[in-house]
Design an enzyme around this catalytic site. Structure first.
Site, PDB file in Angstrom:
ATOM      1  N   ASP A 149    -115.487  85.597 -35.434  1.00  0.00           N
ATOM      2  CA  ASP A 149    -116.698  85.049 -34.806  1.00  0.00           C
ATOM      3  C   ASP A 149    -116.639  83.571 -34.419  1.00  0.00           C
ATOM      4  OD1 ASP A 149    -117.221  87.507 -35.942  1.00  0.00           O
ATOM      5  OD2 ASP A 149    -119.163  86.953 -36.757  1.00  0.00           O
ATOM      6  N   GLU A 188    -114.801  88.108 -49.438  1.00  0.00           N
ATOM      7  CA  GLU A 188    -114.667  88.295 -47.985  1.00  0.00           C
ATOM      8  C   GLU A 188    -113.461  87.509 -47.440  1.00  0.00           C
ATOM      9  OE1 GLU A 188    -118.180  87.079 -45.913  1.00  0.00           O
ATOM     10  OE2 GLU A 188    -117.575  88.019 -44.021  1.00  0.00           O
TER      11      GLU A 188
END
Ligand code: DGY
Length: 448
Positions: free
Chosen positions: A173, A408
């Site tokens: 992103d 993550e």
């Protein structure tokens, strides 16, 4: 280092995030279904629950749009405290959309590769008749339709290389890859919105506010164009061709072609995509002076001169020549100023080269180590015979999860965990990496 308890813990993370229908990437930060997350998750599930792995694949394909796109976020259970909620995408009245509320973007198409890997890994089990039925359940025609959509509806220049219309489609992103393209955009008349991603994760591990505003602005641009593919290609202010996305698609085309052959399907269309990508890939992405692959900004008509670890992805796809592969390894992978552990980092592989101005070791896609990138890169290195280097990446990945649990992403300096906790693909790919290591050790024993 990794005992049975650890394997049990990885499985427990996947069970924790299992809604019964699909598996969330993490319990709170990402409470819906994500496209490439589900694919990686299926690979891990296949290690201990093959029927559930195939169900994960089916759940993802159920959300396919009528025009072939497989969306990046799927909301089978409706809204939550996640932003953007399903209605924000304004897809409910689109004839080309699917039956399940979803985003209007896609994500790296790794699914065909994962389906093939699951089948290869479980060949022994597939002789069992119950599993033969499951095997027929992956929908070849759905995978084919998605690949066709990528090569056509997203083809802006006749190359068949898909264009991305939003950074979220890359999966990376807020990578510095997109900094210049986003800087050129002035978000005007932003729709009212409230970020939710910093509720569960520290703000300095998430995208900066100006990036996030542009993410929202680009969604609004897509909405105003009714997500019509031709209009998106012509008018979206963000339009790029990405090395990681195109490499994953090429590898997935190879795997889809193998699946087609097994099923006795015609492979000519897929052969055409494979040939076209091979023909154009170097001209579009390879920078011979620097010995690496660079993304391409279609709007600006120029290469994106940022060194991110996506540069190794063509190895996964077999798109690099032996010379290109050797340069990637010698000049970049093994370079302690870029990716190799050294004075300023301890673990393979930072998501962005450490000497890039945009490198930030704890901020989402600006530098942290991601387990799924490590897995893709290790697979690629192995494909080219760089076994020692691939083993080092797997070793570091397993050390990170063993020391800091299934996070993550990880700070390459000390390995500390960042972002969401109980992260599904970190657990799933750990199971896959351990299984592959065990298999390799067994093979070596048998040969000895
Ligand atoms: C997010 O919300 O940060 C996701 O990455 C979007 O796909």
């Amino acid at each position: 280092m990794l005992d049975d308890n650890f394997i049990a813990r990885a499985r427990a993370v996947l069970r924790l995030n299992d809604t019964g229908e699909f598996t969330k990437p993490s319990p709170r930060q990402y409470p819906h279904q994500w496209n490439w997350d589900s694919a990686f998750i299926a690979l891990g599930l296949a290690q201990f629950d093959l029927p559930r792995a195939f169900a994960e694949v089916r759940a993802l394909l159920r959300a396919q749009w009528r025009d072939g796109m497989v969306p990046h976020i799927i909301y089978p259970t409706g809204a939550s405290d996640y932003f953007p909620p399903p209605e924000f995408w304004q897809t409910e009245n689109l004839a080309r959309a699917g039956d399940i509320p979803s985003s209007a973007l896609t994500q790296p198409p790794i699914l065909s590769t994962i389906v093939r890997m699951i089948q290869n890994n479980s060949q022994f089990a597939i002789h069992n008749s119950e599993l033969r039925t499951l095997r027929a359940n992956y929908e070849f025609s759905q995978l084919l339709a998605w690949h066709r959509w990528l090569h056509t509806a997203r083809d802006a220049d006749g190359t068949g290389l898909p264009c991305l219309i939003h950074p979220w489609e890359s999966g990376m992103d807020n990578s510095p890859l997109w900094a210049d393209a986003l800087d050129r955009i002035t978000p005007e008349n932003l729709p009212p919105f409230q970020r939710r991603d910093t509720i569960h994760v520290a703000a300095d591990e998430r995208p900066r506010a100006p990036d996030y505003e542009r993410f929202v602005y680009l969604i609004d641009c897509g909405r105003r164009l009714h997500w019509e593919p031709r209009a998106l290609l012509e008018q979206m202010p963000f339009l790029v061709q990405d090395v990681l996305f195109c490499s994953i698609l090429h590898r997935a085309d190879e795997d889809l072609c193998a699946l087609a052959r097994e099923l006795g399907e015609d492979t000519r269309e897929i052969d055409g995509w494979l040939a076209r990508t091979r023909e154009i890939f170097d001209a579009r992405f390879w920078d011979d002076a620097r010995g690496l692959y660079l993304d391409y900004d279609v709007r600006a008509q120029s290469p994106i001169r940022v060194n991110a670890n996506a540069t190794f992805a063509p190895l996964f796809a077999g798109l690099a020549s032996p010379d290109q592969a050797a340069r990637l390894v010698a000049e970049h992978f093994e370079n302690p100023r870029e990716y190799a552990p050294g004075a300023d980092s301890k673990f393979y592989l930072p998501s962005v080269a450490k000497n890039e101005p945009g490198y930030a070791p704890r901020r989402y896609w600006c530098g942290p180590v991601w387990i799924q990138m490590n897995w893709i890169i290790a697979e690629g290195l192995r494909r080219y015979g760089f076994i020692k280097q691939a083993d080092a990446v797997v070793h570091d990945s397993l050390a990170l999860v063993a020391q800091n649990d299934f996070r993550e992403y990880y700070d390459p300096r000390d390995g500390s965990g960042c972002g969401a906790v109980d992260f599904s693909w970190s657990a799933a790919l750990t199971l896959e990496m351990i299984a592959s290591e065990n298999l390799a050790a067994n093979d070596a024993n048998e040969r000895a």
